[in-house]
Design a protein around this motif. Structure first.
Motif, PDB file in Angstrom:
ATOM      1  N   ALA A  41      -4.605 -15.536   6.100  1.00 33.63           N
ATOM      2  CA  ALA A  41      -4.302 -14.228   5.519  1.00 33.63           C
ATOM      3  C   ALA A  41      -3.033 -13.636   6.131  1.00 33.63           C
ATOM      4  CB  ALA A  41      -5.487 -13.284   5.724  1.00 33.63           C
ATOM      5  N   PHE A  42      -2.841 -13.781   7.439  1.00 35.34           N
ATOM      6  CA  PHE A  42      -1.637 -13.270   8.089  1.00 35.34           C
ATOM      7  C   PHE A  42      -0.393 -13.987   7.560  1.00 35.34           C
ATOM      8  CE2 PHE A  42      -2.600 -10.701  12.076  1.00 35.34           C
ATOM      9  CZ  PHE A  42      -3.832 -10.283  11.594  1.00 35.34           C
ATOM     10  N   THR A  43      -0.507 -15.286   7.295  1.00 35.44           N
ATOM     11  CA  THR A  43       0.638 -16.035   6.784  1.00 35.44           C
ATOM     12  C   THR A  43       1.051 -15.536   5.402  1.00 35.44           C
ATOM     13  OG1 THR A  43      -0.048 -17.997   8.037  1.00 35.44           O
ATOM     14  CG2 THR A  43       1.479 -18.334   6.217  1.00 35.44           C
ATOM     15  N   ILE A  44       0.067 -15.323   4.520  1.00 33.74           N
ATOM     16  CA  ILE A  44       0.382 -14.875   3.160  1.00 33.74           C
ATOM     17  C   ILE A  44       0.928 -13.448   3.171  1.00 33.74           C
ATOM     18  CG2 ILE A  44      -0.618 -14.394   0.896  1.00 33.74           C
ATOM     19  CD1 ILE A  44      -2.579 -16.660   1.393  1.00 33.74           C
ATOM     20  N   TRP A  45       0.247 -12.548   3.889  1.00 35.85           N
ATOM     21  CA  TRP A  45       0.727 -11.173   3.957  1.00 35.85           C
ATOM     22  C   TRP A  45       2.094 -11.102   4.639  1.00 35.85           C
ATOM     23  CZ3 TRP A  45      -0.012  -7.193   1.235  1.00 35.85           C
ATOM     24  CH2 TRP A  45      -1.261  -6.881   0.704  1.00 35.85           C
ATOM     25  N   GLY A  46       2.286 -11.893   5.679  1.00 40.94           N
ATOM     26  CA  GLY A  46       3.574 -11.908   6.358  1.00 40.94           C
ATOM     27  C   GLY A  46       4.693 -12.349   5.435  1.00 40.94           C
ATOM     28  N   TYR A  47       4.422 -13.357   4.598  1.00 40.59           N
ATOM     29  CA  TYR A  47       5.440 -13.795   3.641  1.00 40.59           C
ATOM     30  C   TYR A  47       5.799 -12.669   2.675  1.00 40.59           C
ATOM     31  CZ  TYR A  47       7.189 -15.684  -0.727  1.00 40.59           C
ATOM     32  OH  TYR A  47       7.906 -15.878  -1.873  1.00 40.59           O
ATOM     33  N   LEU A  48       4.802 -12.000   2.124  1.00 40.89           N
ATOM     34  CA  LEU A  48       5.071 -10.940   1.151  1.00 40.89           C
ATOM     35  C   LEU A  48       5.841  -9.780   1.787  1.00 40.89           C
ATOM     36  CD1 LEU A  48       1.619 -10.867  -0.697  1.00 40.89           C
ATOM     37  CD2 LEU A  48       3.746 -11.902  -1.489  1.00 40.89           C
ATOM     38  N   ILE A  49       5.427  -9.355   2.976  1.00 43.08           N
ATOM     39  CA  ILE A  49       6.086  -8.215   3.625  1.00 43.08           C
ATOM     40  C   ILE A  49       7.506  -8.563   4.046  1.00 43.08           C
ATOM     41  CG2 ILE A  49       5.983  -6.683   5.624  1.00 43.08           C
ATOM     42  CD1 ILE A  49       2.926  -6.894   5.470  1.00 43.08           C
ATOM     43  N   VAL A  50       7.677  -9.731   4.678  1.00 39.43           N
ATOM     44  CA  VAL A  50       9.015 -10.144   5.106  1.00 39.43           C
ATOM     45  C   VAL A  50       9.928 -10.346   3.900  1.00 39.43           C
ATOM     46  CG1 VAL A  50      10.296 -12.017   6.215  1.00 39.43           C
ATOM     47  CG2 VAL A  50       8.245 -11.114   7.291  1.00 39.43           C
ATOM     48  N   HIS A  51       9.363 -10.856   2.811  1.00 37.53           N
ATOM     49  CA  HIS A  51      10.164 -11.065   1.601  1.00 37.53           C
ATOM     50  C   HIS A  51      10.698  -9.730   1.071  1.00 37.53           C
ATOM     51  CE1 HIS A  51      10.482 -13.033  -2.657  1.00 37.53           C
ATOM     52  NE2 HIS A  51      11.648 -12.731  -2.132  1.00 37.53           N
ATOM     53  N   VAL A  52       9.851  -8.734   0.993  1.00 35.95           N
ATOM     54  CA  VAL A  52      10.283  -7.430   0.488  1.00 35.95           C
ATOM     55  C   VAL A  52      11.326  -6.809   1.422  1.00 35.95           C
ATOM     56  CG1 VAL A  52       9.521  -5.088  -0.028  1.00 35.95           C
ATOM     57  CG2 VAL A  52       8.141  -7.026  -0.775  1.00 35.95           C
ATOM     58  N   ILE A  53      11.107  -6.888   2.727  1.00 33.41           N
ATOM     59  CA  ILE A  53      12.066  -6.309   3.681  1.00 33.41           C
ATOM     60  C   ILE A  53      13.400  -7.045   3.616  1.00 33.41           C
ATOM     61  CG2 ILE A  53      12.511  -5.869   6.113  1.00 33.41           C
ATOM     62  CD1 ILE A  53      10.439  -4.031   4.871  1.00 33.41           C
ATOM     63  N   GLN A  54      13.370  -8.371   3.534  1.00 31.74           N
ATOM     64  CA  GLN A  54      14.615  -9.122   3.405  1.00 31.74           C
ATOM     65  C   GLN A  54      15.343  -8.774   2.109  1.00 31.74           C
ATOM     66  OE1 GLN A  54      13.836 -13.297   3.791  1.00 31.74           O
ATOM     67  NE2 GLN A  54      13.606 -13.216   6.012  1.00 31.74           N
ATOM     68  N   PHE A  55      14.588  -8.589   1.034  1.00 27.67           N
ATOM     69  CA  PHE A  55      15.202  -8.234  -0.246  1.00 27.67           C
ATOM     70  C   PHE A  55      15.906  -6.881  -0.163  1.00 27.67           C
ATOM     71  CE2 PHE A  55      14.609  -5.918  -4.297  1.00 27.67           C
ATOM     72  CZ  PHE A  55      15.469  -6.665  -5.088  1.00 27.67           C
ATOM     73  N   LEU A  56      15.275  -5.904   0.463  1.00 25.03           N
ATOM     74  CA  LEU A  56      15.889  -4.582   0.582  1.00 25.03           C
ATOM     75  C   LEU A  56      17.139  -4.630   1.462  1.00 25.03           C
ATOM     76  CD1 LEU A  56      12.700  -2.347   0.953  1.00 25.03           C
ATOM     77  CD2 LEU A  56      14.098  -2.708  -1.084  1.00 25.03           C
TER      78      LEU A  56
END
Length: 651
Positions: free
Chosen positions: A386-401
């Motif tokens: 769960a941490f891996t999946i959530w980490g991917y989504l959160i890091v992806h959004v932050i990197q995109f911004l």
């Protein structure tokens, strides 16, 4: 509403397919053969302790024992087989979150309970794959495993080939999503065939069965390496070994860690594809909105403001689409790297605990509770996924911004020929930051030059922490007080931004805490990690297991020795030589450990009779240490094998 219509349009482009198999219903019906196979394996095993039911039903003879799917603590055999078994489960785990998994309508309040029951059902459905690998009845387990894995292979491949399309990823959705599951099932099928062939060869006495022992061979080699003398000149490590990973042939990851890594990577792969396809749907919908706005501007008058917005919207959509694609790649690679880095940190932390080092952990975690540590074993795998999946989504959004901000702040002004305007903006932003950093460095340099005393020795690295020119320092402190008030505002903002960036970047790192010192126990993920590595440390320490194996082996030798073995005609060692050898061993032990002299039986008994005196054992202590020191001085010093302890490094 418009996004929903777009999804329905994607669904309509996928041709309807009817192959006679409904995977949702098939998954529910697979519970029947799973329970039958589990019942057969349970019937073959016997319980170690007799229960009340054995008295009422004596014909069972202790059968129907508990079937263990896998040993998550001390088992190092079939590690990759268990890992691929977890890979076969991954598709059904993701199926739990689809609406089609629930075959009938339920109220909203009951959906959470149904998902919990569904998780139990998925565990029972795939239970035979694990149980057939771990059962002591290898031939029976291999036959049942071949039947069950072949059963799942045929159905999954048939459904994927005949109906490859889907609503999310297009006409090849099942091929893209199901190939890791199919590959895992094929691997398991080959493993069960190998187990059957091996069991038949052992039954025909063409091959000898490996004895079950407490300690594995790699753990034995690890203990031997500790006892050997360290080489004087070791081979220098390469850049990859120093910076990335150093292979250790005497360390193996348990099946829990390997299974967690495999299912994390498969889940990350599926989630990445689903999110990227969803982003395509959103961008297509944004393009349709832009075209609608353009038609509206063309058909109406007095829309100069809207007409000027259309090129900006086109540029925004184009930049966002390219930026999202780039950050998808970087975020995926970052999550994959974190998955392998967590495994490397697991080995590093466990080795430090084996050496007795705990300084890399917060002080409050040096002795975790036993119940919390054992519970962490059960929690770790699910939480890491769960941490891996959530980490991917959160890091992806932050990197995109951040990437979007970088493009609009730097790239687009350069493309539009607005370099001077860009430099003015960068100067406005970078000048306060540069002044802040320069003033901080200036204070350190001035103190280093004018307000510290000279070095005590020329070989010292730094000056001592001793003030010089006190009056000048007080004036320096007074005038810089006003500067530091202004600098404090900027430093506080920088501290907050750094905390947000680093905490977001490390959110999927369960082996590191993102809380400040003193608040680490609020990080439940890090607490689970600490409890897990302590449980593995106490149960899989190679030195402890080697000692226990020696005790068990000696006990078995005593029990298996014949009754009249003492009357054998073999020449035994004389009692004089045996006693002399024991005395020499005792002398050597006392020389190396002089404090043990005071713990010998006659010293302890004499101390009881001298309790009334002021210092009953002072003479004995002096004699013990003097005797040990004199004996060690008179004898040539011999170097004993040492265990090198490397300094703690940050992971």
């Amino acid at each position: 509403m418009m996004i929903r219509n777009q999804v329905e349009h994607v669904e309509s482009t996928v041709p309807d397919c009817h192959n006679g198999i409904e995977m949702d219903l098939f998954t529910h019906l697979s519970l029947i053969p799973a329970l039958l196979i589990t019942g057969v394996l349970s019937f073959l095993q016997r319980r170690a302790k007799r229960l009340t039911i054995d008295q009422k039903l004596p014909f069972l003879r202790g059968r129907f024992a508990i079937v263990v799917p896998l040993d998550t603590i001390g088992n190092f055999s079939n590690r990759w087989s268990y890992g691929f078994a977890f890979g076969a489960v991954s598709s059904s785990v993701l199926l739990l979150f689809s609406k089609n998994y629930i075959p009938f309508h339920l109220p909203d309040w009951a959906i959470a309970i149904v998902y919990l029951v569904g998780a139990l059902e998925v565990g029972l459905i795939y239970f035979p794959l694990f149980a057939c690998l771990s059962t002591p009845f290898k031939k029976t387990g291999a036959v049942l495993g071949i039947i069950y894995s072949l059963y799942w292979n045929i159905i999954t491949v048939w459904d994927t080939v005949t109906c490859p399309g889907g609503m999310v990823l297009g006409k090849y959705e099942k091929v893209i999503v199901q190939w890791p599951c199919i590959l895992s099932l094929i691997f398991l099928l080959g493993r069960f065939v190998y187990m059957l062939v091996k069991g038949v060869r052992i039954h025909l006495q063409l091959r000898q069965e490996n004895p079950e022992e407490l300690i594995e061979q790699h753990q034995v080699q690890h203990v031997k390496r500790l006892l050997n003398k360290a080489p004087a000149h070791s081979k220098p490590l390469t850049w990859f070994q120093r910076r990335v990973y150093e292979w250790d042939p005497y360390f193996k990851f348990p099946n829990r860690i390997i299974g967690t890594a495999i299912i994390s990577l498969i889940s990350l792969y599926v989630v990445t594809l689903a999110v990227y396809n969803l982003s395509d749907v959103i961008f297509d919908q944004a393009d349709s909105w832009k075209n609608t706005l353009k038609n509206l501007v063309a058909s109406c008058n007095q829309t100069e403001g809207l007409e000027a917005m259309i090129p900006q919207l086109e540029e925004l959509f184009y930049v966002s689409k390219k930026t999202w694609l780039a950050t998808t790649i970087f975020a995926s690679l970052n999550s994959v790297a974190y998955t392998f880095h967590v495994m490397a940190c697991y080995r590093k932390h466990l080795k430090r605990l084996w050496k007795g080092q705990k300084d890399f952990l917060p002080e409050k975690f040096h002795n975790p509770a036993s119940a919390a540590s054992v519970a962490s074993i059960a929690r770790y795998s699910g939480w890491q996924i769960a941490f891996t999946i959530w980490g991917y989504l959160i890091v992806h959004v932050i990197q995109f911004l951040f990437a979007l901000l970088l493009v609009y702040a730097v790239v687009l002004p350069i493309q539009h020929g607005e370099v001077l305007r860009l430099l003015s903006k960068l100067g406005f932003i970078l000048l306060p930051i540069s002044l802040l950093i320069a003033l901080v460095k200036l204070q350190i340099v001035l103190v280093q030059i004018f307000f510290l005393q000279d070095k005590i020795s020329p070989s010292d690295k730094d000056k001592p922490l001793a003030l010089n020119n006190r009056k000048a320092f007080h004036c320096f402190n007074y005038f810089f007080f006003f500067y530091n008030v202004i600098m404090g505002f900027g430093t506080c903002i920088m501290r907050l931004l750094c905390s947000v960036v680093v905490g977001t970047w490390l959110v999927s790192r369960i082996d590191r805490t993102i809380m400040q010192r003193g608040y680490e126990d609020m990080d439940l993920g890090f607490s689970t990690w600490i409890g897990m590595i302590f449980a593995d440390h106490y149960h899989n320490n190679p030195v402890m297991l080697c000692f226990c194996q020696l005790l068990v082996s000696n006990t078995q030798e005593r029990h298996t020795a014949p009754t009249y073995s003492t009357f054998s005609n073999r020449p035994s060692e004389s009692s004089v030589n045996s006693q002399a050898r024991r005395r020499w061993a005792l002398l050597y032990t006392l020389l190396r450990n002089p404090h043990l002299i005071l713990l010998r039986k006659h010293h302890l008994s004499s101390s009881l009779s001298l309790e009334a005196s002021s210092s009953p054992q002072s003479d004995t202590v002096v004699r013990a240490w003097v005797m040990a020191s004199q004996t060690q001085i008179s004898q040539p010093s011999q170097s004993l094998p040492e265990i090198t302890v490397s300094p703690a490094e940050e992971c």
